[in-house]
Design an enzyme around this catalytic site. Structure first.
Site, PDB file in Angstrom:
ATOM      1  N   ASP B  79      12.302  -3.186 -19.258  1.00 47.89           N
ATOM      2  CA  ASP B  79      12.709  -4.376 -19.080  1.00 47.89           C
ATOM      3  C   ASP B  79      11.847  -5.178 -17.756  1.00 47.89           C
ATOM      4  O   ASP B  79      11.328  -4.383 -17.100  1.00 47.89           O
ATOM      5  CB  ASP B  79      14.359  -4.614 -18.914  1.00 47.89           C
ATOM      6  CG  ASP B  79      14.697  -3.869 -17.530  1.00 47.89           C
ATOM      7  OD1 ASP B  79      14.363  -2.504 -17.257  1.00 47.89           O
ATOM      8  OD2 ASP B  79      15.569  -4.588 -16.922  1.00 47.89           O
ATOM      9  N   ASP B 103       5.047  -4.275 -13.333  1.00 51.94           N
ATOM     10  CA  ASP B 103       6.479  -3.895 -13.210  1.00 51.94           C
ATOM     11  C   ASP B 103       7.109  -3.947 -14.523  1.00 51.94           C
ATOM     12  O   ASP B 103       7.894  -4.932 -14.432  1.00 51.94           O
ATOM     13  CB  ASP B 103       7.288  -4.680 -11.751  1.00 51.94           C
ATOM     14  CG  ASP B 103       8.748  -3.893 -11.627  1.00 51.94           C
ATOM     15  OD1 ASP B 103       8.926  -2.730 -12.148  1.00 51.94           O
ATOM     16  OD2 ASP B 103       9.321  -4.371 -10.875  1.00 51.94           O
ATOM     17  N   GLU B 139      16.729  -1.966 -16.141  1.00 49.55           N
ATOM     18  CA  GLU B 139      16.604  -1.432 -14.736  1.00 49.55           C
ATOM     19  C   GLU B 139      16.853  -2.439 -13.715  1.00 49.55           C
ATOM     20  O   GLU B 139      17.017  -2.195 -12.445  1.00 49.55           O
ATOM     21  CB  GLU B 139      15.570  -0.692 -14.465  1.00 49.55           C
ATOM     22  CG  GLU B 139      15.092   0.243 -13.221  1.00 49.55           C
ATOM     23  CD  GLU B 139      14.405  -0.740 -12.190  1.00 49.55           C
ATOM     24  OE1 GLU B 139      14.405  -0.105 -10.887  1.00 49.55           O
ATOM     25  OE2 GLU B 139      13.929  -1.910 -12.443  1.00 49.55           O
ATOM     26  N   GLU B 140      16.604  -3.802 -14.095  1.00 49.99           N
ATOM     27  CA  GLU B 140      16.167  -4.838 -13.097  1.00 49.99           C
ATOM     28  C   GLU B 140      17.660  -5.651 -12.925  1.00 49.99           C
ATOM     29  O   GLU B 140      17.451  -6.591 -12.270  1.00 49.99           O
ATOM     30  CB  GLU B 140      15.093  -5.808 -13.673  1.00 49.99           C
ATOM     31  CG  GLU B 140      13.943  -5.456 -13.905  1.00 49.99           C
ATOM     32  CD  GLU B 140      13.041  -5.259 -12.548  1.00 49.99           C
ATOM     33  OE1 GLU B 140      13.589  -5.197 -11.565  1.00 49.99           O
ATOM     34  OE2 GLU B 140      11.837  -5.044 -12.724  1.00 49.99           O
ATOM     35  N   GLU B 168       6.694   3.550 -11.789  1.00 46.30           N
ATOM     36  CA  GLU B 168       7.038   2.354 -11.111  1.00 46.30           C
ATOM     37  C   GLU B 168       5.673   1.776 -10.453  1.00 46.30           C
ATOM     38  O   GLU B 168       4.746   2.721 -10.202  1.00 46.30           O
ATOM     39  CB  GLU B 168       8.383   2.516 -10.048  1.00 46.30           C
ATOM     40  CG  GLU B 168       9.510   2.629 -10.509  1.00 46.30           C
ATOM     41  CD  GLU B 168      10.146   1.378 -10.963  1.00 46.30           C
ATOM     42  OE1 GLU B 168       9.589   0.204 -10.661  1.00 46.30           O
ATOM     43  OE2 GLU B 168      11.095   1.490 -11.612  1.00 46.30           O
TER      44      GLU B 168
END
Lengths: 373, 373
Positions: B79, B103, B139-140, B168
């Site tokens: 994501d 990212d 994850e965000e 990352e």
């Protein structure tokens, strides 16, 4: 028997005004949703002598026009702020509780009673003045939605009135003029960054703190004019910032509400706010409602003040007296509601206030000075 | 020809990794909406040797298991944060721009290339370790939605890994461990009143100003551990107050994000915040993501650091290395993206970083020490 005596004898008592106020409370009328209440008011006015007009959810009733007779307008808004668990009317301890009990369905009940829309009343053609009643929508929201605003073009004769009495909550005091109200959005800019690397940004809320300290330090200021004293106030009422909880906020925005005395105009109020903001914030004036002067020297206002032993004070709020004042119509606030309970969960009105407000207005409008209460 | 040489010879060049990253950017995958990207990744992995599992929008690929061989996991989230006018990929000046460029779709592209999901690649059965690839969702956003969280119970063998490498954005540095992150809501109470009569209330925003000044005065603090230095930070990231623009606000609420070094736990971080708040505010901890230690002494991490002349530093953010660390799996961050551009409108990655990241990982995973880059 004078018409005034006859009217007084035939008028329903305080208990009936309480029942009428409760009836109006029981018809919800949050701003924008006044249709049912407007219909109820219009239906009651259909039984009263005179003409009734409806424009949107505004209802206007007018007694007979008589050449050369000054026109007095009684006005009140139909809408309320949203209920806070107090939608249903409830009698207790000599008071009537419920949303709008003070602001201002008790005032509407007095207006309806005087118009003859709630049982026998003194006849309009026997009054000292020509009379009109204005029940209007959307007073509790942004000024551009205010129902009275549209009536000036639709019913231009309203601006020919010699006096307007707004039955806003005053606890049966004469509350003169009104404060102006200015809303402005102040925005302080920063620079966004990840909250784990704040040194790459600038926190807009932190940048706003010196400005907020200056605004918080502005204490109420008393301004005497026309024999009454207004208190100017400045408050930050809403604030927001942040684009995400992991982000150093790049903007802080707050609403500042400045209430200003009729000794100055909106431009001076805006200038004060801009001076307070200095270089720290962008200032966008969102809307302005002008102040209204006390008009205590106007003959009809002076007579009203002289005849009745009413407490007299400045209206410490904005009301639609300002719209009348802007058109050269002297106006004052006088109503049965209690301002301190307006917009509160325990909003209420003492039942004794209902009859007191009606008696004062009936005497003023139907009985020449000296015969009055 | 060694498998490593063969892989290197047959591998697509940096330009192909750029095209692959652009392909992944072009499939939007804002948190909660990763279905299309998960399908694309799964389709590409279908061509690679090994097994592919899909759990929700998590895609896991595993090469052959060989008894006694340590497992290394490469992991990355699918994501992105929402686009800021940068949804479409764009090449310029040797960089690739677009939402997720750093990212972390460039990291996903390197993962796919190493798995054999993007043309010829070194065979997994020739690697020094057993290998698995984890592409996960959400994850965000709040930790309870994190896709990796559910995989620990669905694929328990993941916790048997000897090492995890999170791709990352690190700009091809080795970023060790991670900061913990604590979010708390602080609420300061006041008392509502009409803004024209503020003396009847108490402005909650004004009451919050001393607290906000204390919070704003907390500067980043350096904490050295395991040969790297973390910077602890505390920021007010969001704030709100106000029930109406005519009302003195009765509550002010803000979110505070505290990033803490792996030298302390969540309880100590919460205690610091409560001490700062004192009696001025209610403190409600909303969620906590634990920190992860640098693990620089672990043999595989130590080898990775020793073999490649990589800049070495603390991960100045929270990442899912913490989830591996919490299960005893040493983990580090190493990826092609540039952390400073993450979540920015100009998010981008230098194309040279793509090939650099792939080369380091290919050498580490397929070539014994001494033969590497």
């Amino acid at each position: 028997m004078s018409p005034a005596d006859g009217g007084a004898a035939a008028a329903p008592g305080a208990a009936d005004l309480g029942a009428l106020t409760a009836e109006l409370i029981a018809v919800p009328s949050v701003s924008g949703d006044e249709g049912a209440l407007a219909a109820r008011v219009a239906a009651r006015l259909a039984a009263a002598p005179g003409e009734t007009f409806r424009h949107g959810n505004n209802v206007v009733h007018r007694g007979p026009r008589r050449p050369g007779r000054p026109l007095v307008v009684l006005a009140g808004h139909l809408d309320t702020v949203p209920p806070q668990g107090n939608a249903a009317p409830r009698f207790a301890d000599g008071r009537l509780y419920g949303r709008g009990a003070s602001d201002m369905k008790s005032g509407l009940a007095v207006m309806l009673a005087l118009a003859g829309g709630a049982g026998p009343a003194p006849p309009a053609e026997a009054a000292r003045y020509d009379l009109a009643w204005v029940f209007y929508e959307c007073e509790e929201v942004a000024f551009e939605r205010n129902g009275l605003r549209r009536l000036w073009s639709e019913l231009p004769w309203l601006a020919e009135a010699a006096l307007a009495i707004l039955l806003e909550p005053t606890d049966c005091a004469a509350e003169l003029g009104c404060l102006g109200s200015l809303h402005a959005e102040l925005t302080v800019r920063g620079r966004a960054a990840h909250s784990a690397r704040p040194w790459l940004g600038e926190n807009a809320l932190y940048r706003a703190l010196p400005l907020l300290a200056r605004l918080a330090a502005v204490a109420p200021r008393e301004v005497g004019v026309g024999g009454v004293t207004y208190r100017e106030t400045l408050q930050v009422t809403t604030a927001r910032c942040g684009g995400g909880r992991n982000v150093v906020p790049d903007a802080f925005t707050c609403n500042v509400n400045l209430r200003f005395a009729p000794t100055r105009g909106a431009e001076a109020a805006a200038a004060e706010l801009r001076a307070l903001a200095g270089a720290d914030a962008e200032v966008a004036v969102v809307d302005v409602s002008p102040a209204a002067p006390p008009a205590a020297e106007h003959p009809l206002v002076a007579e009203f003040l002289a005849r009745f032993a009413l407490p007299r004070r400045a209206k410490q709020a904005w009301t639609d007296v300002a719209q009348f004042a802007a058109r050269g119509v002297p106006a004052l606030n006088f109503g049965p509601g209690v301002p301190e309970t307006a917009h509160q969960a325990d909003e209420s009105v003492p039942l004794a206030n209902l009859e007191r407000a009606r008696a004062v207005l009936r005497d003023f409008l139907w009985t020449a000075g000296g015969e009055g209460a």
